[in-house]
Design an enzyme around this catalytic site. Structure first.
Site, PDB file in Angstrom:
ATOM      1  N   TYR A  74       0.764  36.156 -17.721  1.00  0.00           N
ATOM      2  CA  TYR A  74       0.527  34.957 -17.951  1.00  0.00           C
ATOM      3  C   TYR A  74      -0.619  34.668 -19.245  1.00  0.00           C
ATOM      4  CZ  TYR A  74       3.622  33.582 -14.600  1.00  0.00           C
ATOM      5  OH  TYR A  74       4.664  33.162 -13.932  1.00  0.00           O
ATOM      6  N   ARG A  77       1.291  34.694 -22.256  1.00  0.00           N
ATOM      7  CA  ARG A  77       2.080  33.643 -22.248  1.00  0.00           C
ATOM      8  C   ARG A  77       1.154  32.310 -22.809  1.00  0.00           C
ATOM      9  NH1 ARG A  77       6.048  32.793 -17.888  1.00  0.00           N
ATOM     10  NH2 ARG A  77       6.718  31.021 -18.961  1.00  0.00           N
ATOM     11  N   HIS A 129       7.594  22.857 -12.701  1.00  0.00           N
ATOM     12  CA  HIS A 129       7.231  24.457 -12.490  1.00  0.00           C
ATOM     13  C   HIS A 129       6.185  24.689 -12.657  1.00  0.00           C
ATOM     14  CE1 HIS A 129      12.093  25.795 -12.682  1.00  0.00           C
ATOM     15  NE2 HIS A 129      11.669  25.136 -11.600  1.00  0.00           N
ATOM     16  N   CYS A 137      -6.253  28.122  -6.415  1.00  0.00           N
ATOM     17  CA  CYS A 137      -6.445  29.138  -5.717  1.00  0.00           C
ATOM     18  C   CYS A 137      -5.440  29.874  -4.998  1.00  0.00           C
ATOM     19  CB  CYS A 137      -7.540  28.631  -4.574  1.00  0.00           C
ATOM     20  SG  CYS A 137      -7.961  29.774  -3.458  1.00  0.00           S
ATOM     21  N   CYS A 141      -6.869  26.711  -1.065  1.00  0.00           N
ATOM     22  CA  CYS A 141      -8.037  26.169  -0.373  1.00  0.00           C
ATOM     23  C   CYS A 141      -8.103  24.787  -1.083  1.00  0.00           C
ATOM     24  CB  CYS A 141      -9.359  26.849  -0.668  1.00  0.00           C
ATOM     25  SG  CYS A 141      -9.825  26.919  -2.402  1.00  0.00           S
ATOM     26  N   CYS A 239     -11.763  31.935  -7.458  1.00  0.00           N
ATOM     27  CA  CYS A 239     -11.740  30.724  -7.137  1.00  0.00           C
ATOM     28  C   CYS A 239     -13.234  29.990  -6.981  1.00  0.00           C
ATOM     29  CB  CYS A 239     -11.315  30.577  -5.554  1.00  0.00           C
ATOM     30  SG  CYS A 239     -11.210  28.874  -4.910  1.00  0.00           S
TER      31      CYS A 239
HETATM   32  C1  BJW Z   1      18.572  27.173 -26.541  1.00  0.00           C
HETATM   33  C2  BJW Z   1      17.601  27.763 -27.626  1.00  0.00           C
HETATM   34  C3  BJW Z   1      17.512  26.777 -28.732  1.00  0.00           C
HETATM   35  C4  BJW Z   1      17.901  29.423 -26.215  1.00  0.00           C
HETATM   36  N1  BJW Z   1      18.064  25.340 -28.589  1.00  0.00           N
HETATM   37  N2  BJW Z   1      18.949  25.970 -26.542  1.00  0.00           N
HETATM   38  C5  BJW Z   1      19.906  26.733  -4.006  1.00  0.00           C
HETATM   39  C6  BJW Z   1      21.040  27.620  -4.326  1.00  0.00           C
HETATM   40  C7  BJW Z   1      20.554  28.931  -4.605  1.00  0.00           C
HETATM   41  C8  BJW Z   1      19.275  29.280  -4.680  1.00  0.00           C
HETATM   42  C9  BJW Z   1      18.358  28.433  -4.327  1.00  0.00           C
HETATM   43  C10 BJW Z   1      18.527  27.142  -4.039  1.00  0.00           C
HETATM   44  N3  BJW Z   1      17.502  26.538  -4.008  1.00  0.00           N
HETATM   45  C11 BJW Z   1      16.423  27.373  -3.977  1.00  0.00           C
HETATM   46  C12 BJW Z   1      16.855  28.546  -4.496  1.00  0.00           C
HETATM   47  C13 BJW Z   1      16.060  29.727  -4.678  1.00  0.00           C
HETATM   48  C14 BJW Z   1      15.421  29.896  -6.095  1.00  0.00           C
HETATM   49  C15 BJW Z   1      16.800  29.687  -7.250  1.00  0.00           C
HETATM   50  O1  BJW Z   1      17.048  28.763  -7.796  1.00  0.00           O
HETATM   51  N4  BJW Z   1      17.355  30.623  -7.378  1.00  0.00           N
HETATM   52  C16 BJW Z   1      18.533  30.627  -8.236  1.00  0.00           C
HETATM   53  C17 BJW Z   1      18.083  31.858  -9.294  1.00  0.00           C
HETATM   54  C18 BJW Z   1      19.817  30.965  -7.822  1.00  0.00           C
HETATM   55  N5  BJW Z   1      14.703  28.586  -6.275  1.00  0.00           N
HETATM   56  C19 BJW Z   1      13.485  28.568  -6.017  1.00  0.00           C
HETATM   57  O2  BJW Z   1      12.949  29.462  -5.322  1.00  0.00           O
HETATM   58  C20 BJW Z   1      12.623  27.270  -6.106  1.00  0.00           C
HETATM   59  N6  BJW Z   1      12.117  26.942  -5.007  1.00  0.00           N
HETATM   60  C21 BJW Z   1      12.864  26.015  -4.288  1.00  0.00           C
HETATM   61  O3  BJW Z   1      13.725  25.384  -4.619  1.00  0.00           O
HETATM   62  O4  BJW Z   1      12.059  25.956  -2.995  1.00  0.00           O
HETATM   63  C22 BJW Z   1      12.608  25.155  -2.162  1.00  0.00           C
HETATM   64  C23 BJW Z   1      12.296  23.558  -2.182  1.00  0.00           C
HETATM   65  C24 BJW Z   1      12.205  22.903  -2.889  1.00  0.00           C
HETATM   66  C25 BJW Z   1      11.846  21.445  -2.967  1.00  0.00           C
HETATM   67  C26 BJW Z   1      11.040  21.034  -2.136  1.00  0.00           C
HETATM   68  C27 BJW Z   1      10.694  22.180  -1.146  1.00  0.00           C
HETATM   69  C28 BJW Z   1      11.507  23.570  -1.295  1.00  0.00           C
HETATM   70  C29 BJW Z   1      11.407  27.520  -7.043  1.00  0.00           C
HETATM   71  C30 BJW Z   1      12.195  28.067  -8.697  1.00  0.00           C
HETATM   72  C31 BJW Z   1      10.962  28.269  -9.553  1.00  0.00           C
HETATM   73  C32 BJW Z   1      11.415  29.028 -10.790  1.00  0.00           C
HETATM   74  N7  BJW Z   1      10.173  29.561 -11.406  1.00  0.00           N
HETATM   75  C33 BJW Z   1      10.340  30.123 -13.108  1.00  0.00           C
HETATM   76  C34 BJW Z   1       8.895  30.654 -13.337  1.00  0.00           C
HETATM   77  C35 BJW Z   1       8.022  29.666 -13.486  1.00  0.00           C
HETATM   78  C36 BJW Z   1       6.864  30.070 -14.136  1.00  0.00           C
HETATM   79  C37 BJW Z   1       6.857  30.490 -15.593  1.00  0.00           C
HETATM   80  O5  BJW Z   1       7.275  30.034 -16.495  1.00  0.00           O
HETATM   81  O6  BJW Z   1       6.602  31.672 -15.371  1.00  0.00           O
HETATM   82  O7  BJW Z   1      10.626  29.004 -13.777  1.00  0.00           O
HETATM   83  S1  BJW Z   1      11.647  31.318 -13.175  1.00  0.00           S
HETATM   84  C38 BJW Z   1      12.202  30.767 -14.690  1.00  0.00           C
HETATM   85  O8  BJW Z   1      13.525  29.978 -14.715  1.00  0.00           O
HETATM   86  C39 BJW Z   1      11.112  29.733 -15.094  1.00  0.00           C
HETATM   87  C40 BJW Z   1      12.145  28.672 -15.723  1.00  0.00           C
HETATM   88  O9  BJW Z   1      11.413  27.377 -15.708  1.00  0.00           O
HETATM   89  C41 BJW Z   1      13.283  28.749 -15.010  1.00  0.00           C
HETATM   90  C42 BJW Z   1      14.470  27.803 -15.599  1.00  0.00           C
HETATM   91  O10 BJW Z   1      14.729  28.744 -16.895  1.00  0.00           O
HETATM   92  P1  BJW Z   1      15.453  28.073 -18.157  1.00  0.00           P
HETATM   93  O11 BJW Z   1      14.486  27.097 -18.609  1.00  0.00           O
HETATM   94  O12 BJW Z   1      16.809  27.456 -17.926  1.00  0.00           O
HETATM   95  O13 BJW Z   1      15.462  29.074 -19.180  1.00  0.00           O
HETATM   96  P2  BJW Z   1      16.618  30.413 -19.309  1.00  0.00           P
HETATM   97  O14 BJW Z   1      15.868  31.489 -20.118  1.00  0.00           O
HETATM   98  O15 BJW Z   1      17.153  30.718 -17.995  1.00  0.00           O
HETATM   99  O16 BJW Z   1      17.583  29.646 -20.408  1.00  0.00           O
HETATM  100  C43 BJW Z   1      17.512  29.319 -21.558  1.00  0.00           C
HETATM  101  C44 BJW Z   1      18.348  28.303 -22.186  1.00  0.00           C
HETATM  102  O17 BJW Z   1      18.055  27.840 -23.500  1.00  0.00           O
HETATM  103  C45 BJW Z   1      19.667  29.197 -22.285  1.00  0.00           C
HETATM  104  O18 BJW Z   1      20.731  28.377 -21.671  1.00  0.00           O
HETATM  105  C46 BJW Z   1      19.510  29.382 -23.891  1.00  0.00           C
HETATM  106  O19 BJW Z   1      21.113  29.260 -24.339  1.00  0.00           O
HETATM  107  C47 BJW Z   1      19.071  28.075 -24.151  1.00  0.00           C
HETATM  108  N8  BJW Z   1      18.570  28.169 -25.688  1.00  0.00           N
HETATM  109  N9  BJW Z   1      17.331  28.851 -27.331  1.00  0.00           N
HETATM  110  C48 BJW Z   1      18.524  25.096 -27.346  1.00  0.00           C
HETATM  111  N10 BJW Z   1      16.729  27.071 -29.843  1.00  0.00           N
HETATM  112 ZN    ZN Z   2     -10.109  29.224  -2.958  1.00  0.00          ZN
END
Ligand code: BJW
Ligand code: ZN
Length: 348
Positions: A74, A77, A129, A137, A141, A239
């Site tokens: 991080y 980043r 996200h 923390c 907390c 923290c």
């Molecule tokens: C261009 C370009 C250009 C390139 N121009 N385009 C239901 C079904 C199945 C699984 C689950 C489900 N619900 C939950 C899950 C589990 C899980 C999940 O989704 N798993 C899947 C992989 C199947 N989800 C979770 O765990 C989430 N939590 C959750 O749902 O809890 C339940 C709950 C919900 C609500 C209330 C209470 C409980 C949490 C998900 C957290 C994801 N975290 C990350 C890290 C964040 C911190 C960090 O950045 O370090 O988020 S993982 C990573 O993926 C990051 C991103 O935000 C996220 C999405 O990625 P993104 O933005 O799509 O990027 P890429 O790289 O994948 O794609 C890039 C795109 O850009 C591509 O299409 C390229 O073609 C394009 N591109 N250049 C235009 N110039």
């Molecule tokens: Zn704390």
């Protein structure tokens, strides 16, 4: 010489007419929006950071095993985001937000670039996200702070050098699907099923699949290095909550962690009113719950437009618009600022 548009003129013109007539516009944002600012998307890293699996580093299990390594990831980043500039797509969206009071942006990005492009005060903008510059923390907390220092700690600046020193030859070999990954999945299953229904053991490689981005081609080394940064807990930011001995961690949402409950409720509220237009930009559409938002928008009456460099990542239905190309070029053009970046009337 004036730049030529590469977009289909009929699609562009019908989209722009619909945009002009739209009041409630929901933009769903992914990492591709910031690609033109030089920030890598998750996919473009091939799933790897310094030879580590990004999905392991950005995970609760990774944090428990080696918070120093997670911090280094991080810290890299944070530096990159601070040095990057908002691109033309961020600026076009910020201008649209000023023109259309019914504008809502739901972003998976944590880089702060859209805010820096000048979103108007009070604009509906949700960071699903989290925020790269919010520190929270690890023990929840309640303490949190916004911190935009480029180097949080001297030890984080050392980056790869220190890691390389710790990972001596022969020490790095670990099975590809690690115990660390399973640990994270086990915890997630335990949370979803509850203590009573959760059965210990029996996890296989198949269990790892939901944590990965579907269809992602990941170039994986045969072995992955053990997560060892060589950074001690004592060296990491602490923290400042009274009497709390936890560490500060990035205020972001990792796989298996819940999105902020209040935020989720607010987003659910968006689909209860009519939505005119939904634009999905730069996301692989594989991470939930965001992956389902375009369907919710459709049910709320929206027409949907997709902007992505990869056509296959646009889950388009009949009647949707698909604009294939760099968001940094396509967004200003479709939003009416032209390929030359000049502002045009978008029907305010
Ligand atoms: C261009 C370009 C250009 C390139 N121009 N385009 C239901 C079904 C199945 C699984 C689950 C489900 N619900 C939950 C899950 C589990 C899980 C999940 O989704 N798993 C899947 C992989 C199947 N989800 C979770 O765990 C989430 N939590 C959750 O749902 O809890 C339940 C709950 C919900 C609500 C209330 C209470 C409980 C949490 C998900 C957290 C994801 N975290 C990350 C890290 C964040 C911190 C960090 O950045 O370090 O988020 S993982 C990573 O993926 C990051 C991103 O935000 C996220 C999405 O990625 P993104 O933005 O799509 O990027 P890429 O790289 O994948 O794609 C890039 C795109 O850009 C591509 O299409 C390229 O073609 C394009 N591109 N250049 C235009 N110039
Ligand atoms: Zn704390």
């Amino acid at each position: 010489m004036a730049q030529q548009s590469t977009l289909d003129p009929t699609a562009l013109s019908t989209f722009q007419s619909h945009l002009a007539a739209s009041s409630r516009i929901i933009i769903i944002i992914g990492a591709g929006l910031s690609a033109a600012s030089g920030l890598p998307t998750f996919r473009s890293t091939n799933g790897l950071w310094c030879d580590h699996d990004v999905f392991l580093v950005a995970s609760p299990a990774g944090w428990r095993r080696d918070p120093g390594l997670v911090w280094q990831f991080y810290a890299d980043r944070r530096r990159a985001a601070l040095r990057a500039q908002p691109n033309a797509a961020h600026h076009a969206l910020a201008t649209l937000a000023k023109q259309k009071p019914g504008f809502v942006a739901l972003s998976q990005n944590i880089d702060g670039l859209l805010q820096r492009a000048g979103l108007p005060p009070g604009a509906q903008f949700k960071e699903l996200h989290g925020d790269l510059f919010r520190l929270v923390c690890e023990r929840r907390c309640g303490y949190s702070e916004i911190n935009t220092e480029e180097e949080l700690r001297e030890v984080l600046k050392e980056g790869g050098e220190r890691r390389r020193r710790v990972l001596g030859a022969g020490e790095t070999e670990k099975p590809r699907v690690s115990a660390l990954l399973f640990e994270g999945i086990r915890e997630k299953h335990r949370r979803i099923l509850g203590e009573e229904r959760f059965v210990e053991g029996g996890l296989t490689g198949v269990d790892a699949a939901p944590l990965r981005v579907v269809g992602m081609e990941v170039r994986k080394p045969e072995v992955v290095p053990e997560l060892r940064s060589g950074i001690e807990r004592e060296e990491l930011p602490r923290c400042k909550g009274e009497g709390c001995e936890g560490l500060l961690r990035p205020g972001v949402v990792w796989f298996g962690e819940a999105l902020d409950e209040g935020l989720v409720k607010e987003v659910e509220g968006y689909w209860k009113e009519k939505v005119d237009l939904c634009v999905v930009v730069g996301t692989s559409g594989t991470v939930w719950p965001t992956a389902g938002f375009h369907e919710e928008a459709r049910k709320a009456g929206a027409r949907v437009a997709w902007v992505n460099t990869t056509r296959e990542d646009c889950k388009a239905r009949e009647g949707d618009w698909v604009f294939v190309g760099d968001a940094g070029v396509v967004m200003p053009e479709i939003l009416g600022f032209g390929v030359d970046g000049l502002e045009r009337d978008v029907g305010v």
